[in-house]
Scaffold this motif. Structure first.
Motif, PDB file in Angstrom:
ATOM      1  N   GLU A  15       0.863  -1.171   0.000  1.00 22.51           N
ATOM      2  CA  GLU A  15       0.000   0.000   0.000  1.00 22.51           C
ATOM      3  C   GLU A  15       0.901   1.221   0.000  1.00 22.51           C
ATOM      4  N   ASP A  16       0.376   2.338  -0.406  1.00 25.78           N
ATOM      5  CA  ASP A  16       1.205   3.531  -0.533  1.00 25.78           C
ATOM      6  C   ASP A  16       1.719   4.032   0.812  1.00 25.78           C
ATOM      7  N   GLU A  17       1.102   3.633   1.913  1.00 28.98           N
ATOM      8  CA  GLU A  17       1.542   4.077   3.231  1.00 28.98           C
ATOM      9  C   GLU A  17       2.074   2.907   4.040  1.00 28.98           C
ATOM     10  N   ALA A  18       2.783   1.990   3.414  1.00 28.06           N
ATOM     11  CA  ALA A  18       3.166   0.760   4.086  1.00 28.06           C
ATOM     12  C   ALA A  18       4.642   0.657   4.440  1.00 28.06           C
ATOM     13  N   PHE A  57       5.634   5.351   5.763  1.00 27.00           N
ATOM     14  CA  PHE A  57       6.020   6.300   4.729  1.00 27.00           C
ATOM     15  C   PHE A  57       5.447   5.864   3.388  1.00 27.00           C
ATOM     16  N   THR A  58       5.303   6.822   2.502  1.00 27.70           N
ATOM     17  CA  THR A  58       4.793   6.543   1.156  1.00 27.70           C
ATOM     18  C   THR A  58       5.952   6.230   0.214  1.00 27.70           C
ATOM     19  N   THR A  59       5.612   5.711  -0.937  1.00 28.42           N
ATOM     20  CA  THR A  59       6.641   5.438  -1.944  1.00 28.42           C
ATOM     21  C   THR A  59       7.247   6.731  -2.470  1.00 28.42           C
ATOM     22  N   THR A  60       6.493   7.824  -2.420  1.00 27.05           N
ATOM     23  CA  THR A  60       7.039   9.130  -2.805  1.00 27.05           C
ATOM     24  C   THR A  60       8.156   9.538  -1.849  1.00 27.05           C
ATOM     25  N   THR A  61       7.971   9.247  -0.563  1.00 30.08           N
ATOM     26  CA  THR A  61       9.016   9.536   0.424  1.00 30.08           C
ATOM     27  C   THR A  61      10.248   8.685   0.152  1.00 30.08           C
ATOM     28  N   LEU A  62      10.044   7.464  -0.310  1.00 29.63           N
ATOM     29  CA  LEU A  62      11.182   6.611  -0.657  1.00 29.63           C
ATOM     30  C   LEU A  62      11.988   7.234  -1.790  1.00 29.63           C
ATOM     31  N   GLN A  63      11.326   7.733  -2.811  1.00 26.35           N
ATOM     32  CA  GLN A  63      12.035   8.391  -3.914  1.00 26.35           C
ATOM     33  C   GLN A  63      12.803   9.597  -3.406  1.00 26.35           C
TER      34      GLN A  63
END
Length: 103
Positions: A15-18, A57-63
């Motif tokens: 999930e995007d917040e996983a 955290f979201t995948t955007t935060t990962l980027q």
């Protein structure tokens, strides 16, 4: 024709917040303490959780984390300076997309 062997890799769809602190750190090739320090400095914003063990955290935060880690490493940049550079890079990308749509 002879059948070919195809290697199948299972991918877990998140999930995007996983993403946990450990996931974010692993994705950025950094230590979990690096993530905690950056959250405390306001560089990253968890989208869920109160204590560090509960942060998500979201995948955007990962980027963003990957970009900031690279800037810190390549230019020996302070975390706040790397975050500012990442913000500007993201803004330039958005502006370029808008420009392409209007052309």
């Amino acid at each position: 024709m002879t059948p070919t062997s195809i290697s199948v890799h299972l991918v877990e769809v998140l999930e995007d917040e996983a993403l946990t602190v450990q996931d974010l750190a692993r994705g950025a090739r950094m230590q979990p303490e690096w993530v905690v320090t950056h959250v405390e400095a306001g560089v990253f914003q968890p989208c869920a959780g109160g204590a560090a063990a509960e942060w998500r955290f979201t995948t955007t935060t990962l980027q963003r984390a990957r970009r900031i880690a690279q800037l810190e490493h390549s230019f020996d940049a302070d975390p706040q300076l790397a975050a500012l550079a990442a913000d500007l890079m993201e803004e330039v990308a958005v502006l370029r997309q808008r420009l392409q749509r209007n052309i």
